[in-house]
Design a protein around this motif. Structure first.
Motif, mmCIF file in Angstrom:
data_model
loop_
_atom_site.group_PDB
_atom_site.id
_atom_site.type_symbol
_atom_site.label_atom_id
_atom_site.label_comp_id
_atom_site.label_asym_id
_atom_site.label_seq_id
_atom_site.Cartn_x
_atom_site.Cartn_y
_atom_site.Cartn_z
ATOM 1 N N ASP B 71 0.792 -1.039 -0.044
ATOM 2 C CA ASP B 71 0.129 0.089 0.084
ATOM 3 C C ASP B 71 0.926 1.091 0.065
ATOM 4 O O ASP B 71 1.619 1.278 0.826
ATOM 5 N N ALA B 72 0.518 2.163 -0.984
ATOM 6 C CA ALA B 72 1.316 3.439 -0.807
ATOM 7 C C ALA B 72 2.594 3.250 -1.405
ATOM 8 O O ALA B 72 3.684 4.107 -0.886
ATOM 9 N N THR B 121 -7.476 3.477 -1.211
ATOM 10 C CA THR B 121 -7.268 2.348 -1.269
ATOM 11 C C THR B 121 -8.297 1.462 -1.872
ATOM 12 O O THR B 121 -8.241 0.699 -2.857
ATOM 13 N N ASP B 225 1.860 2.611 3.997
ATOM 14 C CA ASP B 225 0.899 3.338 4.157
ATOM 15 C C ASP B 225 0.723 3.919 5.531
ATOM 16 O O ASP B 225 0.728 5.264 5.758
ATOM 17 N N ASP B 267 -0.553 0.656 -4.660
ATOM 18 C CA ASP B 267 -2.066 1.113 -5.137
ATOM 19 C C ASP B 267 -2.005 2.694 -5.275
ATOM 20 O O ASP B 267 -2.951 2.958 -6.039
ATOM 21 N N HIS B 268 -1.202 3.156 -4.721
ATOM 22 C CA HIS B 268 -1.230 4.839 -5.002
ATOM 23 C C HIS B 268 0.144 5.367 -4.351
ATOM 24 O O HIS B 268 0.614 4.369 -3.595
ATOM 25 N N HIS B 276 -2.852 10.917 1.107
ATOM 26 C CA HIS B 276 -3.121 10.377 -0.204
ATOM 27 C C HIS B 276 -4.608 10.389 -0.277
ATOM 28 O O HIS B 276 -5.247 10.591 0.716
ATOM 29 N N GLU B 1057 -9.585 4.367 4.676
ATOM 30 C CA GLU B 1057 -9.922 5.098 3.553
ATOM 31 C C GLU B 1057 -11.254 4.571 2.526
ATOM 32 O O GLU B 1057 -10.982 3.485 2.377
HETATM 33 ZN ZN LIG Z 1 -3.871 2.528 0.005
#
Ligand SMILES: [Zn+2]
Ligand SMILES: [Zn+2]
Lengths: 219, 1072
Positions: B71-72, B121, B225, B267-268, B276, B1057
């Motif tokens: 994640d992230a 996410t 993240d 994912d980002h 984010h 999120e």
């Molecule tokens: Zn995420």
């Protein structure tokens, strides 16, 4: 006569402001770990106690309180008792109002009550000192033509400033800044004290500025 | 100006509001219909499919895949710069990626992996499993759950029998319930916790990989993240976390087999502060790393490779590499470097060539476009037909190429890529790009409409005298500007979009009206030779704007601009309303009106004009006022316990009254709630009838009185029975289940019918005045039997016009009202008689509100009945406070000369509407919409969408509807109460002369009545409109900021999120 009263007022207010200042600083010297945020409640009570003591002393010395008809000790005692009762009732009243404004009902009851005590010592106590235990007179004072002396006008201004300060103090609470002063009731009590200090400054200034237009009926 | 144009003006203002909201929404509310079709193996995607048989049976390039989602994982984290000697904590911590890429270039690649905002996410998982683009409202089959219903990769894996093992972030579990062969979700809520999820995964990851019971393994790590949210990227903890991930990737790569593909991706990204959700490049650019122990990339890295891989492209690529059909709604394109350009590569079984892969992809995308354009019309038709043409050309070329020597054709591949890119861009423009122009135009229309309302409210009297700006010129201006806009569009683009013409018309009207108002005010001022009050210019206006009611409105608007206040909106509104209510007595006391003036000759003579009320009356009024303030405060306080909870409020418990009774397990509690609800509704009915009886309105035999006497109790019975039936647990009365089912159907529908009947009766026959044929009270000559009936066939208006003056003249002989029948505004309802005359206007209105309230309550959970009772009490208290204020400050009214309603009650009224929106369990979020209301009376669902939508809207806006309908009561109530305050106690009018006039006062001055009504409506519309406008104003900022901010949950942590809900909530907020 005007100048004398305003001067008396300025010095009174200076003493009060100093007492608030001392109540913040002095315990920090003696008590380790004392701070406005950290031990908020003790700060709050220290300020309340200081303001209460100084107000009572100063107004008693100045002799502004309405003249009592009787001078017997019993009468004075009953008057004192009534004052104490009013003080306590006012605490409960403020507690209730603050609850209605959305304060937590149970979890921080002590904090809420402490705020009520602070508000009482900043507002009601002054009313008691200036007007005596007479609710009718209190209500009368807070109308446009109700002020009968410089001290009444001053009372109007300080009380309004204190309450508005406490009201405004509630605004930052929902913000998600995670600051120590956003914790209940820090911002409100800070707002009230700041409002009170502003009122202490504003009242003599306003009266001085408007002294030409102010007319009071004799009592 | 006569009544008709005024009505037109009001309706037109409402239309302007609606137009503004519509324009705004059409720019903001991007809707994508979910296509609920699924790709299947049987889909003939290849021309050669007949030979190979089923698509899925062909040998895929890879049998298994491991998806490591970190994640992230920002692209900056994944890059390695050997020259950087002093790396920041987040730099150079994943050397494994760069090492592998440089040592084994044909086995691995690292790309930036660009996400489509919102970069949260949940949205991203949705994006890289379905291949579709996110939008604000995905209209799917079910609103309530977050499960993905569109065709997606996980679903396709399951269909072909690939076992998917999942571990990590439990968001997946809610998105794909019961889709995994094995699933090890770990709680992801607490962002301060960096290790639970990661350690949980690591406990199982390697053993699972070594074991053979999986084809697809998904592991979603959250540590990076959470570390970003907690410490930001530039922190030693991030270095530790990334180093740990480096180890994980190495360990996984060691255990990979030749038939397995490894995808490591984020994912980002994240901003410099570690958040984010927005659309900045730092947030959108994640990293993707592809690796396989067997050669993966046929060619060496070249310049032809993509710089950036869009996240949607993962879906078709993975699908084709693993040999499953591309999910139906995917708009991604395959990642070409992964496919050999010359047919199947040597030594690799079952790979697709670039051209084949592109062809399958293009065909799938084209099929989706066809299906989608059949369902929705939001993709422009000309582009659509263009795309279709292009596809048919490509298809012809491809077939020719396949029919030939199956030689590679770079041009054709490029053309297909261009086609796919174009489709994606088209879709993105349709679904993911706000039309800022339309939003701004909508806001401008709304803002000017508010200004118009303000102007109208300020000059309502002038308008009524017909001196104000006429409607004709603004209307002409509107037509003209609309025509101009249409012509300009025709010349510029060749087609006309109705929305822009609407904008032009609305703006034209508003500007012309405001200009006219300005000029006419100039004229009026000139003729009045500039009074002193007006000469003050800007200063008094500014001073007025700082008055407490306006400050409260201003604060309310400001609170709508802040995320934190929006989250706590219910409480903020209550706070403001309470402040405004407490201000009323304080203000009155300041004016010296609260207490009877002291018996002080000096003061009475000099400073105050003689008080119109006796001291005892003042005392009574003050008592009533304070009592009502107390009641109101009590209501406000009690209503706090009916609030729902937003997700962001972590520690918040939603009101227990929100759950329907049937869901309560505890029998005793259920009975308690039921009794409470019944009592509340009973009290509601009783109070209403009591009030009507008190003013003598129940005596008449008209339709409205019939409603009050019979239909209201009947509705009450229906509701009570309905609640009882729906609260019955299903299994306790098994033998009666049919009866219960029937009752569940019949009772609410009966209630609907009765409700409709009641509304029609009130509309047709609003008179609640009882006319006594034998006059006893007044002692005058017997009155003719003027029994008004709607059924007589003659137009009721005409009949009334004929009747009223006659009666009126008899009753009030002193008054000459021969000419008054001219004003239909006043002549619409009243008549004269001994009973109910004083409340001729307010009684039907009150009744209407009451009946509507019962109907709206039917759409709410049973537990909301006490809240509705509180609503009634609170609005009553507000009305009484207003009435007492008016009668205490009798001076003001005399000054105003009309029935003008000041701002304070109007703003309190509007705040009360917002407050009860919250206190009936609603929240301005999409998820909190009470969908169950659509099934009241229709337990088996609906055929169309109009009826359920109406029910849901009625449910959602219940409090706004009730307060909106009841708004004219603010004007009427002081008149009703005025008599009540100073009258001795007798009920009959006539004899009492001046005292018993009540609402008949309005008939004496129809002009002022109309102007006051106009002013009141304009003010109310202004107050509501400003709030809507501010909400809208906040949105553009919101799009950028709130997504990230939305993380911030209560309890100092940052919540899970899921922007989709936040974004959906905007829809509600805008509408509210
Ligand atoms: Zn995420
Ligand atoms: Zn996050």
């Amino acid at each position: 006569m005007w100048d004398r009263e305003i001067r008396a007022m300025v010095s009174t207010h200076a003493i009060m402001a100093a007492s608030v200042f001392m109540a913040t600083v002095v315990p920090a010297v003696f008590l380790p770990g004392f701070s406005v945020y950290g031990t908020h409640l003790s700060w709050l009570y220290s300020v309340s106690a200081a303001v209460t003591g100084v107000s009572v002393a100063v107004f008693w010395l100045l002799g502004i309180a309405p003249p009592t008809k009787k001078h017997s000790l019993g009468y004075k005692l009953s008057r004192l008792c009534r004052c104490c009762v009013y003080f306590f009732l006012s605490c409960i009243f403020f507690h209730f109002v603050v609850l209605l404004y959305g304060a937590p009902l149970v979890e921080s009851a002590l904090e809420t009550f402490s705020l009520a005590v602070l508000l009482t010592s900043l507002t009601t106590l002054r009313c008691l000192c200036v007007l005596g235990p007479n609710v009718q007179a209190w209500i009368r004072v807070f109308s446009r033509h109700g002020a009968m002396s410089v001290w009444d006008t001053c009372l109007q201004i300080t009380v309004a400033c204190t309450l508005v300060g406490a009201w405004v103090g509630a605004f930052p609470i929902p913000l998600d800044w995670d600051r120590p002063w956003q914790v209940w009731p820090v911002s409100c009590s800070l707002g009230a004290v700041i409002g009170f200090l502003t009122g202490l400054v504003a009242a003599p200034a306003w009266i001085h500025h408007h002294r030409k237009h102010l007319t009071y009926k004799s009592k | 100006m006569k009544a008709l144009p005024v009505l037109c003006l009001l309706l037109w203002v409402c239309a302007l509001y609606l137009a503004g909201i519509y324009l705004f929404l059409s720019g903001f509310l991007l809707v994508r219909l979910e296509v609920n079709r699924t790709s299947t193996c049987g889909d003939v995607l290849q021309p050669a499919a007949e030979e190979h048989g089923d698509f899925c049976r062909a040998q895929p390039r890879f049998r298994r895949a491991v998806l490591l989602i970190i994640d992230a994982l920002k692209i900056d984290f994944a890059r390695f710069d050997p020259n950087n000697t002093t790396p920041r904590p987040y730099e150079n911590k994943l050397p494994v990626l760069e090492e592998t890429v440089s040592v084994r270039p044909s086995h691995s690649r690292l790309y930036p992996f660009r996400a489509d905002p919102p970069t949260t996410t949940m949205q991203r998982i949705k994006g890289f499993t379905t291949g579709s683009l996110p939008t604000f409202v995905d209209v799917g089959n079910n609103f309530a759950s977050s499960a993905i219903l569109e065709d997606n990769l996980i679903h396709q894996f399951g269909r072909v029998g690939k076992r998917v093992v999942f571990m990590g972030d439990d968001t997946w579990e809610s998105l794909f319930p019961k889709s995994f062969h094995r699933s090890l979700p770990f709680p992801s809520f607490n962002v301060k916790d960096l290790h639970t999820v990661d350690n949980g995964i690591l406990q199982h990851l390697y053993t699972t990989m070594v074991g053979g019971d999986w084809e697809v393994l998904v592991a979603h790590f959250l540590g990076v993240d959470h570390c970003g949210h907690r410490f930001g990227p530039d922190h030693p903890a991030m270095a530790d976390k990334l180093t740990q991930m480096d180890g994980v990737i190495r360990a996984v790569m060691e255990r990979l087999q030749n038939d397995t593909l490894l995808v490591v991706m984020g994912d980002h990204g994240m901003t410099d502060s570690g958040d984010h959700g927005g659309e900045s490049q730092k947030e959108t650019d994640a990293a993707i790393f592809l690796y396989s122990p067997s050669p993966l990339f046929p060619a060496r890295p070249s310049r032809a490779e993509p710089d950036v891989v869009p996240q949607t492209d993962l879906v078709p690529t993975l699908a084709l590499l693993l040999g499953v059909p591309i999910p139906y709604s995917s708009v991604g394109q395959v990642l070409l470097p992964l496919f050999p350009s010359h047919g199947p590569a040597e030594g690799v079984a079952g790979g697709l060539s670039q051209l084949d892969a592109l062809w399958i992809n293009a065909k799938q995308v084209n099929r989706f476009l066809e299906t989608y354009s059949g369902m929705a019309a939001d993709i422009p038709a000309d582009i659509l037909s263009d795309l279709k043409e292009e596809f048919s050309r490509l298809s012809a070329d491809y077939l020719a190429a396949v029919g030939g020597a199956r030689s590679s054709s770079p041009q054709l591949a490029a053309a297909m890529q261009a086609y796919l890119t174009r489709v994606r861009d088209t879709c993105r423009a349709t679904w993911a790009q706000f039309s800022a122009g339309k939003m701004a135009a909508g806001l401008a229309v709304l803002g000017l409409a508010c200004l118009l309302c303000l102007t109208v409210s300020e000059m309502s009297a002038t308008l009524m005298r017909g001196e104000g700006p006429g409607l004709k010129r603004p209307a002409a201006a509107a037509l003209m500007t609309a025509g101009c806009a249409a012509a300009a569009q025709l010349l510029g683009r060749g087609s006309v979009e109705a929305a822009w013409c609407l904008v032009a018309a609305a703006l034209g009207f508003e500007l012309a009206f405001l200009w006219g108002a300005r000029q006419s005010r100039g004229i009026v001022m000139a003729t009045k030779s500039v009074s002193k009050a007006n000469k003050g210019g800007a200063w008094p206006r500014l001073h007025r704007l700082l008055a407490p009611p306006f400050s409260v409105l201003l604060l309310r608007c400001c609170s709508l601009l802040s995320d934190s206040y929006v989250i706590a909106e219910g409480r903020a509104v209550t706070f403001l309303l309470l402040s405004l209510v407490l201000y009323v007595p304080v203000r009155l006391n300041w004016e010296g009106l609260l207490l009877p003036p002291a018996p002080d000759p000096l003061k009475a003579a000099g400073l105050l004009p003689s008080a119109p009320l006796s001291p005892s009356a003042v005392r009574r009024e003050s008592g009533a006022l304070l009592g009502c303030v107390g009641l109101l405060i009590g209501c406000l306080f009690a209503s706090l316990s009916f609030h729902g909870c937003r997700e962001e409020q972590g520690a918040c418990q939603p009101s227990p009254f929100l759950a329907p009774l049937s869901r309560l397990q505890d029998n005793q509690l259920r009975n308690l709630h039921y009794v409470l609800a019944v009592c509340s509704l009973g009290l509601w009915t009783y109070l209403l009838r009591r009030c009507l009886r008190h003013y003598g309105n129940l005596n008449s035999s008209g339709g409205a009185a019939f409603v009050a006497r019979w239909l209201l109790p009947f509705l009450f019975t229906c509701l009570v029975l309905h609640w009882a039936v729906s609260a019955t647990p299903e299994d306790s009365f098994r033998n009666l289940s049919e009866l219960i089912g029937l009752a569940q159907l019949a009772l609410p529908r009966t209630a609907y019918c009765v409700l409709g009947l009641a509304l029609v009766l009130i509309w047709v026959d609003p008179l609640t005045v009882f006319v006594k044929t034998k006059s006893a009270a007044s002692g005058s000559a017997p009155l003719p039997p003027p029994r008004y009936r709607a059924s007589t066939g003659i137009s009721p208006q005409a009949e009334l016009h004929h009747l009223i003056p006659q009666l009126y003249q008899r009753m009030r002989r002193s008054l000459d009202d021969g000419e008054q029948s001219g004003s239909s505004e006043a002549g619409g309802r009243p008549t004269v008689e001994a009973y109910g005359l004083g409340t001729a206007y307010s009684a039907p209105l009150l009744l209407l509100c009451g009946v509507l309230g019962v109907g709206l309550l039917l759409l709410h959970p049973e537990g909301m009945a006490p809240s509705f009772l509180l609503l009634l009490l609170e609005s009553g208290a507000l009305l009484h406070i207003h009435a007492s204020t008016v009668s205490l400050g009798g001076r003001q009214r005399a000054q105003a000369g009309g029935f003008s309603v000041p701002w304070t009650p109007v703003i309190s009224w509007s705040l009360a509407a917002s407050q009860f929106f919250h206190a009936t369990g609603h929240l301005p979020t999409f998820t909190s919409i009470q969908w169950s209301s659509a099934f009241v009376g229709f337990p088996d669902g609906h055929v169309g969408t109009a009826l359920p939508a109406t029910l849901v809207i009625l449910n959602t806006f219940a409090s706004y509807i009730l307060f909106g309908v009841g708004c004219p009561l603010l004007l009427l109530w002081p008149l009703v109460r005025e008599v009540h305050g100073s009258r001795g106690g007798g009920r009959a009018c006539g004899d009492e002369g001046e005292d018993a006039v009540m609402e008949m006062r309005l008939r004496e001055k129809p002009q002022q009545f109309s102007s006051a009504l106009l002013q009141l409506s304009a003010r109310y519309l202004f107050v509501q409109g400003v709030q809507v406008d501010v909400r809208g104003l906040r949105l553009p900022a919101e799009l950028r900021v709130a997504a990230a901010r939305r993380h911030a949950g209560a309890q100092g942590g940052r919540g899970r999120e899921s922007l989709v809900q936040a974004a959906r909530s905007r829809r509600r907020q805008v509408a509210a």
